[in-house]
Write an enzyme that holds these catalytic residues in place. Sequence first.
Site, short mmCIF file in Angstrom:
data_model
loop_
_atom_site.label_atom_id
_atom_site.label_comp_id
_atom_site.label_asym_id
_atom_site.label_seq_id
_atom_site.Cartn_x
_atom_site.Cartn_y
_atom_site.Cartn_z
CG ASP A 91 -21.72 78.42 -17.66
OD1 ASP A 91 -22.81 78.73 -17.16
OD2 ASP A 91 -20.91 79.27 -18.12
CG ASP A 92 -19.26 74.26 -19.94
OD1 ASP A 92 -19.78 75.20 -20.57
OD2 ASP A 92 -18.05 74.22 -19.65
CG HIS A 142 -22.77 77.95 -22.24
ND1 HIS A 142 -22.33 79.25 -22.13
CD2 HIS A 142 -21.71 77.17 -21.86
CE1 HIS A 142 -21.09 79.27 -21.71
NE2 HIS A 142 -20.67 78.02 -21.55
CG HIS A 146 -17.84 75.88 -24.55
ND1 HIS A 146 -16.70 76.66 -24.49
CD2 HIS A 146 -18.43 76.03 -23.35
CE1 HIS A 146 -16.61 77.23 -23.30
NE2 HIS A 146 -17.66 76.87 -22.58
CE1 TYR A 183 -13.43 78.55 -24.09
CE2 TYR A 183 -14.68 79.20 -26.03
CZ TYR A 183 -13.97 78.25 -25.32
OH TYR A 183 -13.78 77.00 -25.87
CG HIS A 235 -18.12 75.17 -15.40
ND1 HIS A 235 -17.39 76.15 -14.74
CD2 HIS A 235 -18.18 75.55 -16.70
CE1 HIS A 235 -17.04 77.08 -15.61
NE2 HIS A 235 -17.50 76.75 -16.81
#
Length: 278
Positions: A91-92, A142, A146, A183, A235
Site C-alpha cells: 500500500d501507499d 487506494h 489516503h 485504514y 507497505h
Amino acid sequence: MRIGFVLLSLALVAGCAQSRSAPSLRGAERKAVRAVAPHFRFGPVRRFDADLLRWRLAGAQRGAPGARLPAVPPPRQIDCRQHRCVALTFDDGPAEYTGHVLDLLAAHHARATFFMLGQMITGETRDFVRRMASEGHELGNHSWDHASLSGLPPEALRRELERTQEAVRAVTGVRMRLMRPPYGATNKSVEEESKQEGLAQILWAVDTLDWLNRNPTVIAQRSAAAKPGDIVLMHDIHPTTVQALPHLLDELDRKGFTYVTVSELLGSPAPGKTYTNR
C-alpha cells in the site's frame, strides 16, 4: 540475422531494466537505502518465465505500445485449490523504494498487488507503475490521498476513487478492478460507490503492522505466518519493509507457496463486495 536480432532485443530489455532504477536520493534517504542494501538478493530469476520475456521483447519492438502503455502479460491460470497460494499486497506507493521491491519480487518469480495513492503517481514514480503492469503485478486503487472514505460525502468519495482510476489509466492503460479503503474503513456508502466504479473492496487476513513496528525481523515473521489463501498487508514506502522482504520470501519459498495477485487468488471478485482472504 535472426540471432543478431535476438541478442539486440535482449540488450534492449537489459537497458530498459537499468533505466527503471529508483531515483537518486539525498541525505537521510541515501543512508536508509545503504542500510537496507546489504540485505537485498539481486540474483537471477529462479525459474525462467518465457511469457514474461516474450512480452518484454514485444514491448521493445517498433510499433509496440510505448512508455505510456506498457505491454501487459495475459492473465495466468492458477488453481489455488491445488496450490498453496498467498497474495502479497503493498500500500501507499509508488515511492522511492518501490523499484527495490519490484527487483526482489522478480528474483523470486513473484507477482503481487500494489494498492496505490493517486497523488503518489508523479513524473518520478510513474515508471514504477508501468513496470508493475509490464511484469504482471496487479494494480489497485487506494484513494487519491489516503482519506478515510467512510467519513466523506458522496461526491468527495467518488472523486477520491475516480482521480486515482484516471491517473493509473493515463500511465498504463489499465482500468483497475480492485480497491483498498484506507485504514480498512468502509461502510454502505463506500460499498455502493465501489460497486459503481466496478471495484471490489480488498482488506487482508495478515497485517504485518510494518507502519508501526519498523523492525525487519518482526515484519518477516508476521508475513511468514500467512496460511494458504491469505492476503498479506505491507507497505512499499518503508525501508524496513524492503529489508524484511528477502527473508519473508525465502521463508514462504521454503513452505512451498505460490505468489499470486489478489484477482488470481479470488477468481473474479465482485464489485463492491469486501474480501479478506480466499
